[in-house]
Design an enzyme around this catalytic site. Structure first.
Site, PDB file in Angstrom:
ATOM      1  N   GLU A 107      39.387  48.323  34.274  1.00  0.00           N
ATOM      2  CA  GLU A 107      37.985  47.220  33.555  1.00  0.00           C
ATOM      3  C   GLU A 107      38.091  45.882  33.975  1.00  0.00           C
ATOM      4  OE1 GLU A 107      37.388  51.202  31.579  1.00  0.00           O
ATOM      5  OE2 GLU A 107      39.054  49.660  31.388  1.00  0.00           O
ATOM      6  N   TYR A 119      40.806  43.659  43.740  1.00  0.00           N
ATOM      7  CA  TYR A 119      40.391  44.779  43.965  1.00  0.00           C
ATOM      8  C   TYR A 119      40.362  45.496  44.760  1.00  0.00           C
ATOM      9  CZ  TYR A 119      41.895  44.148  38.830  1.00  0.00           C
ATOM     10  OH  TYR A 119      42.760  43.816  37.886  1.00  0.00           O
TER      11      TYR A 119
END
Length: 148
Positions: A107, A119
């Site tokens: 998350e 990411y």
């Protein structure tokens, strides 16, 4: 830059990890959580990044069967923007692949565009939203994941 080492976190590292934690997060984890993770959680794998024997970053994960969840990742503010978070993330992915992990998820704050871009470099894509996920300010979290 001096000697950079990434290694498994040990109990003796918790004080330095807490320095990184407090400098990074508005709602840092309490110290005892790190002790519990290291001592009691068979699914937890934590790594520290040291520069000249000083911890400047860490990453926490849980691995259950063939899924890895990143619990937290942080680099001391003075060392951000130097691709050290990427180095730590890459190391963790390589570790996961060696263990046969098939999927990685995490998350990330909706407002943390810098982390989201990092990411994405590793192939993670948004998979959903956790509404009001962060207790301090009720910010939403974006769930990101990738098949390894």
């Amino acid at each position: 830059m001096g000697e950079m080492v990434i290694r498994e976190m040990e109990l003796a590292d918790v004080d330095q990890v807490m320095e990184v934690e407090v400098a990074t997060f508005a709602a840092p984890w309490p110290t005892d959580i790190f002790y519990q993770e290291i001592l009691d959680n068979e699914h937890a794998f934590y790594f520290v990044m040291e520069l000249d024997k000083k911890i400047i970053g860490y990453i926490g994960t849980w691995i259950v069967i063939d899924d890895m969840q990143i619990t937290n990742i942080a680099v001391t503010p003075a060392y951000r923007g130097m691709k050290l978070g990427e180095m730590l993330f890459r190391y963790t992915i390589q570790f996961a692949i060696k263990l046969g992990v098939a999927r990685l998820s995490l998350e990330v704050r909706k407002s943390n565009i810098v982390a989201q871009k990092m990411y994405r470099k590793f192939g993670l894509v948004p998979g959903g939203i956790r509404k009001n996920y962060y207790a301090v300010d009720q910010e939403d979290a974006i769930v990101m994941w990738v098949n390894l």
